[in-house]
Motif scaffolding. Structure first.
Motif, PDB file in Angstrom:
ATOM      1  N   UNK A 115      -4.578  -8.364  -2.564  1.00 32.88           N
ATOM      2  CA  UNK A 115      -5.025  -7.264  -3.417  1.00 32.88           C
ATOM      3  C   UNK A 115      -4.106  -7.122  -4.630  1.00 32.88           C
ATOM      4  N   UNK A 116      -2.808  -7.148  -4.393  1.00 37.33           N
ATOM      5  CA  UNK A 116      -1.819  -7.006  -5.468  1.00 37.33           C
ATOM      6  C   UNK A 116      -1.968  -8.139  -6.484  1.00 37.33           C
ATOM      7  N   UNK A 117      -2.165  -9.361  -5.997  1.00 36.06           N
ATOM      8  CA  UNK A 117      -2.342 -10.500  -6.913  1.00 36.06           C
ATOM      9  C   UNK A 117      -3.659 -10.378  -7.677  1.00 36.06           C
ATOM     10  N   UNK A 118      -4.735 -10.040  -6.970  1.00 35.51           N
ATOM     11  CA  UNK A 118      -6.060  -9.939  -7.584  1.00 35.51           C
ATOM     12  C   UNK A 118      -6.093  -8.859  -8.668  1.00 35.51           C
ATOM     13  N   UNK A 119      -5.453  -7.736  -8.406  1.00 35.65           N
ATOM     14  CA  UNK A 119      -5.427  -6.618  -9.357  1.00 35.65           C
ATOM     15  C   UNK A 119      -4.289  -6.723 -10.367  1.00 35.65           C
ATOM     16  N   UNK A 120      -3.454  -7.784 -10.223  1.00 36.68           N
ATOM     17  CA  UNK A 120      -2.324  -8.012 -11.124  1.00 36.68           C
ATOM     18  C   UNK A 120      -1.408  -6.782 -11.206  1.00 36.68           C
ATOM     19  N   UNK A 121      -1.050  -6.254 -10.055  1.00 35.31           N
ATOM     20  CA  UNK A 121      -0.216  -5.055  -9.971  1.00 35.31           C
ATOM     21  C   UNK A 121       1.245  -5.455 -10.057  1.00 35.31           C
ATOM     22  N   UNK A 122       1.957  -4.770 -10.955  1.00 31.41           N
ATOM     23  CA  UNK A 122       3.378  -5.060 -11.147  1.00 31.41           C
ATOM     24  C   UNK A 122       4.150  -3.752 -11.258  1.00 31.41           C
ATOM     25  N   UNK A 123       5.404  -3.820 -10.894  1.00 29.11           N
ATOM     26  CA  UNK A 123       6.325  -2.688 -11.059  1.00 29.11           C
ATOM     27  C   UNK A 123       5.857  -1.401 -10.393  1.00 29.11           C
ATOM     28  N   UNK A 124       5.339  -1.544  -9.198  1.00 27.19           N
ATOM     29  CA  UNK A 124       4.930  -0.371  -8.424  1.00 27.19           C
ATOM     30  C   UNK A 124       5.533  -0.473  -7.030  1.00 27.19           C
ATOM     31  N   UNK A 125       5.861   0.671  -6.479  1.00 27.64           N
ATOM     32  CA  UNK A 125       6.296   0.710  -5.092  1.00 27.64           C
ATOM     33  C   UNK A 125       5.070   0.571  -4.209  1.00 27.64           C
ATOM     34  N   UNK A 126       5.257  -0.024  -3.057  1.00 26.77           N
ATOM     35  CA  UNK A 126       4.154  -0.114  -2.097  1.00 26.77           C
ATOM     36  C   UNK A 126       4.626   0.403  -0.746  1.00 26.77           C
ATOM     37  N   UNK A 127       3.681   0.882   0.028  1.00 25.96           N
ATOM     38  CA  UNK A 127       3.987   1.363   1.370  1.00 25.96           C
ATOM     39  C   UNK A 127       2.850   1.023   2.315  1.00 25.96           C
ATOM     40  N   UNK A 128       3.213   0.883   3.575  1.00 21.37           N
ATOM     41  CA  UNK A 128       2.237   0.609   4.622  1.00 21.37           C
ATOM     42  C   UNK A 128       2.282   1.770   5.605  1.00 21.37           C
ATOM     43  N   UNK A 129       1.251   2.592   5.566  1.00 25.63           N
ATOM     44  CA  UNK A 129       1.189   3.801   6.378  1.00 25.63           C
ATOM     45  C   UNK A 129       0.127   3.667   7.460  1.00 25.63           C
ATOM     46  N   UNK A 130       0.290   4.451   8.498  1.00 26.22           N
ATOM     47  CA  UNK A 130      -0.732   4.580   9.535  1.00 26.22           C
ATOM     48  C   UNK A 130      -1.082   6.061   9.622  1.00 26.22           C
ATOM     49  N   UNK A 131      -2.365   6.336   9.631  1.00 31.13           N
ATOM     50  CA  UNK A 131      -2.822   7.704   9.843  1.00 31.13           C
ATOM     51  C   UNK A 131      -3.548   7.739  11.175  1.00 31.13           C
ATOM     52  N   UNK A 132      -2.995   8.542  12.089  1.00 32.69           N
ATOM     53  CA  UNK A 132      -3.621   8.758  13.383  1.00 32.69           C
ATOM     54  C   UNK A 132      -4.539   9.968  13.264  1.00 32.69           C
ATOM     55  N   UNK A 133      -5.772   9.807  13.711  1.00 35.65           N
ATOM     56  CA  UNK A 133      -6.728  10.913  13.705  1.00 35.65           C
ATOM     57  C   UNK A 133      -7.101  11.215  15.152  1.00 35.65           C
ATOM     58  N   UNK A 134      -6.829  12.451  15.546  1.00 34.06           N
ATOM     59  CA  UNK A 134      -7.162  12.907  16.897  1.00 34.06           C
ATOM     60  C   UNK A 134      -8.446  13.727  16.797  1.00 34.06           C
TER      61      UNK A 134
END
Length: 117
Positions: free
Chosen positions: A82-101
């Motif tokens: 995704x980052x390569x396809x959208x040519x995203x540069x100079x941004x922080x990235x995070x990997x989150x999980x959202x649990x829905x009960x």
């Protein structure tokens, strides 16, 4: 309600939660040959790749426990595409999980649930 319907409902709840917390939703169910990312969101120069896990109860464990090492690697590889396809540069990235009960109508947002090694 079958598992697919629970998943869709959980993703909708998670999406609304992110919007209420001032995130801009960039993608829903982003798919490549490698894998899928449930939600991609943006806020304050940071892009979040979010895995949503929904459960009616914790009888079979916490939702986030389903995001094992193999699943994390697929999400990271898909995020890189995704980052390569959208040519995203100079941004922080995070990997989150959202649990829905679903039975409690409750959400647990786990920020930086995993990272790129």
């Amino acid at each position: 309600m079958n598992n697919k319907e629970k998943g869709r409902l959980g993703e909708k709840i998670a999406c609304n939660y992110l919007i209420k917390n001032n995130f801009h939703i960039l993608e829903k169910n982003y798919r490549t040959k490698i894998g899928e990312i449930d939600l991609i969101a943006y806020k304050e120069n940071k892009i979040l790749f979010v895995e949503v896990k929904s459960r009616k109860s914790i009888n079979y464990g916490y939702p986030s426990e389903a995001v094992n090492y193999k699943k994390q690697r697929k999400i990271i590889s898909t995020a890189k595409q995704y980052i390569m396809y959208k040519n995203i540069k100079n941004m922080d990235i995070g990997f989150d999980v959202i649990e829905v009960y679903l039975s409690d109508n409750d959400i647990n947002h786990i920020e930086n649930a995993f990272c790129v090694n």
